[in-house]
Design an enzyme around this catalytic site. Structure first.
Site, mmCIF file in Angstrom:
data_model
loop_
_atom_site.group_PDB
_atom_site.id
_atom_site.type_symbol
_atom_site.label_atom_id
_atom_site.label_comp_id
_atom_site.label_asym_id
_atom_site.label_seq_id
_atom_site.Cartn_x
_atom_site.Cartn_y
_atom_site.Cartn_z
ATOM 1 N N LYS A 190 -2.522 1.220 3.485
ATOM 2 C CA LYS A 190 -2.065 0.202 2.525
ATOM 3 C C LYS A 190 -1.358 -0.943 3.243
ATOM 4 O O LYS A 190 -1.643 -2.109 2.979
ATOM 5 C CB LYS A 190 -1.129 0.870 1.499
ATOM 6 N N SER A 191 -0.449 -0.611 4.156
ATOM 7 C CA SER A 191 0.297 -1.664 4.860
ATOM 8 C C SER A 191 -0.645 -2.587 5.638
ATOM 9 O O SER A 191 -0.491 -3.810 5.637
ATOM 10 C CB SER A 191 1.287 -1.039 5.848
ATOM 11 N N ARG A 231 -1.731 -6.708 5.015
ATOM 12 C CA ARG A 231 -1.536 -7.688 6.088
ATOM 13 C C ARG A 231 -2.846 -8.354 6.471
ATOM 14 O O ARG A 231 -2.869 -9.553 6.789
ATOM 15 C CB ARG A 231 -0.889 -7.002 7.298
ATOM 16 N N GLY A 276 5.684 -3.913 -3.788
ATOM 17 C CA GLY A 276 6.830 -4.446 -3.041
ATOM 18 C C GLY A 276 6.384 -5.156 -1.776
ATOM 19 O O GLY A 276 6.996 -6.149 -1.369
ATOM 20 N N ARG A 303 13.598 -3.834 -8.507
ATOM 21 C CA ARG A 303 13.757 -3.718 -7.046
ATOM 22 C C ARG A 303 14.409 -4.964 -6.449
ATOM 23 O O ARG A 303 14.045 -6.084 -6.791
ATOM 24 C CB ARG A 303 12.392 -3.429 -6.397
ATOM 25 N N SER A 346 13.721 -2.202 7.575
ATOM 26 C CA SER A 346 12.694 -2.478 6.575
ATOM 27 C C SER A 346 11.611 -3.366 7.157
ATOM 28 O O SER A 346 11.865 -4.498 7.577
ATOM 29 C CB SER A 346 13.324 -3.174 5.362
ATOM 30 N N ASP A 380 8.048 7.021 3.183
ATOM 31 C CA ASP A 380 7.195 7.157 1.993
ATOM 32 C C ASP A 380 6.725 8.593 1.767
ATOM 33 O O ASP A 380 6.168 8.915 0.712
ATOM 34 C CB ASP A 380 5.964 6.249 2.122
ATOM 35 N N LYS A 403 12.837 2.348 -4.069
ATOM 36 C CA LYS A 403 11.369 2.334 -3.964
ATOM 37 C C LYS A 403 10.792 2.168 -5.369
ATOM 38 O O LYS A 403 11.489 1.761 -6.286
ATOM 39 C CB LYS A 403 10.884 3.617 -3.283
ATOM 40 N N ARG A 410 3.377 7.966 -5.543
ATOM 41 C CA ARG A 410 3.679 9.056 -4.608
ATOM 42 C C ARG A 410 4.333 10.246 -5.315
ATOM 43 O O ARG A 410 4.175 11.387 -4.879
ATOM 44 C CB ARG A 410 4.531 8.550 -3.451
HETATM 45 C C1 S3P Z 1 5.904 -1.167 3.807
HETATM 46 C C2 S3P Z 1 7.163 -0.914 4.243
HETATM 47 C C3 S3P Z 1 8.037 0.145 3.696
HETATM 48 C C4 S3P Z 1 7.265 1.142 2.842
HETATM 49 C C5 S3P Z 1 6.275 0.472 1.940
HETATM 50 C C6 S3P Z 1 5.283 -0.371 2.737
HETATM 51 C C7 S3P Z 1 5.125 -2.244 4.449
HETATM 52 O O1 S3P Z 1 9.041 -0.444 2.905
HETATM 53 O O2 S3P Z 1 8.144 1.943 2.094
HETATM 54 O O3 S3P Z 1 5.559 1.448 1.190
HETATM 55 O O4 S3P Z 1 3.892 -2.294 4.295
HETATM 56 O O5 S3P Z 1 5.744 -3.086 5.123
HETATM 57 P P1 S3P Z 1 10.356 -1.076 3.571
HETATM 58 O O6 S3P Z 1 9.920 -1.975 4.617
HETATM 59 O O7 S3P Z 1 11.071 -1.791 2.479
HETATM 60 O O8 S3P Z 1 11.148 0.089 4.057
#
Ligand code: S3P
Length: 432
Positions: A22-23, A27, A95, A123, A168, A316, A343, A389
């Site tokens: 996902k991350s 990006r 988020g 949030r 973070s 996570d 979260k 989750r």
């Molecule tokens: C993420 C960073 C994490 C994670 C989120 C995805 C990201 O959050 O919990 O599910 O893709 O950068 P934080 O950076 O706020 O800890």
């Protein structure tokens, strides 16, 4: 409302893939949108969160072609290719979309309005808005500018040095994206290393940045060049299958082509520290990210203590780690994890509340959880609380619960693992 039912099982078996990370998927779309040229993405996660990212950038005039569910081309025209959106940018439940996108919007000379769902409405955004304001961006919102709906008027901004009080990746990435458009240098420090996908991917898009322990810096005024991004499987999704294979007797499961970035593999370390038989084979590197296969066999587990720098490496995965801990001998302590409270839900409260419905012994603390095992789990009707989750963690608990588990509001799972139910069926029938 979708209900997901899981029953007590034996012998999960087979080899499966999990959807794209996902991350990295977020990006790839965002960096592709501000780069010059065509960024081709393979293995994209077609989950609701990443689709929100696509929609937001389309609203800023970026052409994004989806050749299939998991392949797409982002036709970037540089930073200036983004245009003032005539409609609101809706991040849904994501988020990552809102925090990273704010960093991009901060440097763009236009106005935008940003909204999201109820969970995003709770949030905190001040962790990125405060430093973005220091850079010169105009951001406003509810409660003094910390909560959606937000209004952003971007433009000329200057680099800053920011010491984030929390580890973070979303804060770090937001400020680096703003910093790339700023005058001068931007430095971001964090108390311990959060996931570093942004640093790796920016480099592959041709950005120069320097990384020292806990400190990333870059010069403003840099352009990105389009790249091919091959997205590995998401270790955060794999974690549910690993936990399932560990606690369901007579199981042996392989998960192929999973991202093994060391800033994300804390969950593998945790399961191994609990005595879990989890073997990892690195098979290659995709777009600067290590990738490999994970093979898991059911194992007797012991309790473990987790805190400090370990936490950002498995933040996570804590709900599903808590599920496994109910099936481990002795006490598991998770501390230094107060980030869980902000979260998609307050995951400290919600994890404890849902696991107790199954008869688990779980206590919430100020910054984590204490779980006593090993406890036989009974059946119950649980709720995802619209948190993907939590929904998947409870479904995994159902595989070890006497009368199974019914998860209410299970549609939330499509945020990160749309194929979750089908994958569990596949492993239950021993298929590959
Ligand atoms: C993420 C960073 C994490 C994670 C989120 C995805 C990201 O959050 O919990 O599910 O893709 O950068 P934080 O950076 O706020 O800890």
């Amino acid at each position: 409302m979708h209900l997901l039912k899981t029953e007590r099982k034996r012998g999960l078996a087979g080899a499966v893939h999990v959807p794209g990370d996902k991350s990295i998927s977020h990006r790839a779309v965002m960096f592709g949108a501000v780069a010059r040229g065509d960024t081709r993405v393979k293995g994209f996660l077609p989950g609701a969160d990443c689709l929100s990212t696509i929609e937001c950038f389309r609203r800023m005039g970026v052409e994004i072609r989806r050749e299939s569910e998991t392949s797409l081309t982002v036709k970037g025209q540089g930073w200036e290719g983004l245009v003032e959106p005539s409609r609101v940018l809706d991040v849904g439940n994501s988020g990552t979309t809102i925090r990273l996108m704010l960093g991009i919007l901060a440097g763009r000379p236009f106005y935008s309005a940003v909204i999201g769902d109820e969970s995003i409405g709770r949030r905190p955004m001040d962790r990125v808005i405060q430093p973005l304001r220091r850079m010169g961006a105009q951001v406003d919102g509810r409660k003094g500018g910390s909560f959606i709906p937000l209004g952003v008027r971007g433009g000329s901004i200057g680099g800053i040095s920011h010491r984030s009080p929390v580890a973070s990746a979303q804060v770090k990435s937001c400020l680096l994206l703003a910093g790339l458009q700023a005058e001068g240098k931007t430095v971001v420090e964090e108390p311990s290393l959060s996931r570093d996908h942004t640093e790796r991917m920016l480099r592959s898009f041709g950005v120069e940045l320097s990384v020292e322990k806990g400190r990333v810096s870059l010069q403003g005024g840099q352009e990105l060049t389009a790249q091919y991004v091959r997205v590995p499987g998401d270790i955060s999704s794999a974690a549910f299958l690993i936990a399932a294979a560990l606690i369901v007797p007579d199981s042996r499961v392989t998960i192929r082509e999973v991202g093994l970035n060391p800033t994300r593999t804390g969950i593998i370390d945790a399961f191994q520290a609990m005595g879990g038989e989890v073997e990892v084979t690195v098979t290659g590197e995709w777009s600067g990210e290590p990738v490999g296969d994970i093979t898991v066999s059911s194992s007797p587990l012991n309790g473990v203590e987790i805190g400090g720098e370990w936490i950002p490496r498995l933040i996570d995965e804590i709900p599903v780690l808590a599920v496994a801990a109910t099936q481990a001998e002795g006490q598991t302590v998770i501390r230094d994890a107060s980030e869980l409270k902000v979260k998609e839900t307050n995951r400290i409260d919600v994890t404890a509340q849902e696991l107790r419905k199954l008869g688990a012994e779980v206590e919430e603390t100020e910054d984590g959880l204490i779980i006593q095992g090993k406890t036989p789990l009974s059946g119950a009707v649980c709720d995802s609380h619209s948190d993907h989750r939590i929904g998947m963690a409870m479904a995994v608990a159902g595989l070890a619960a006497e009368d199974g588990v019914t998860v209410q509001n299970a549609e939330a799972i499509r945020v990160s693992f749309p194929e979750f139910e089908r994958t569990l069926h596949q492993l239950s029938s021993g298929g590959s």
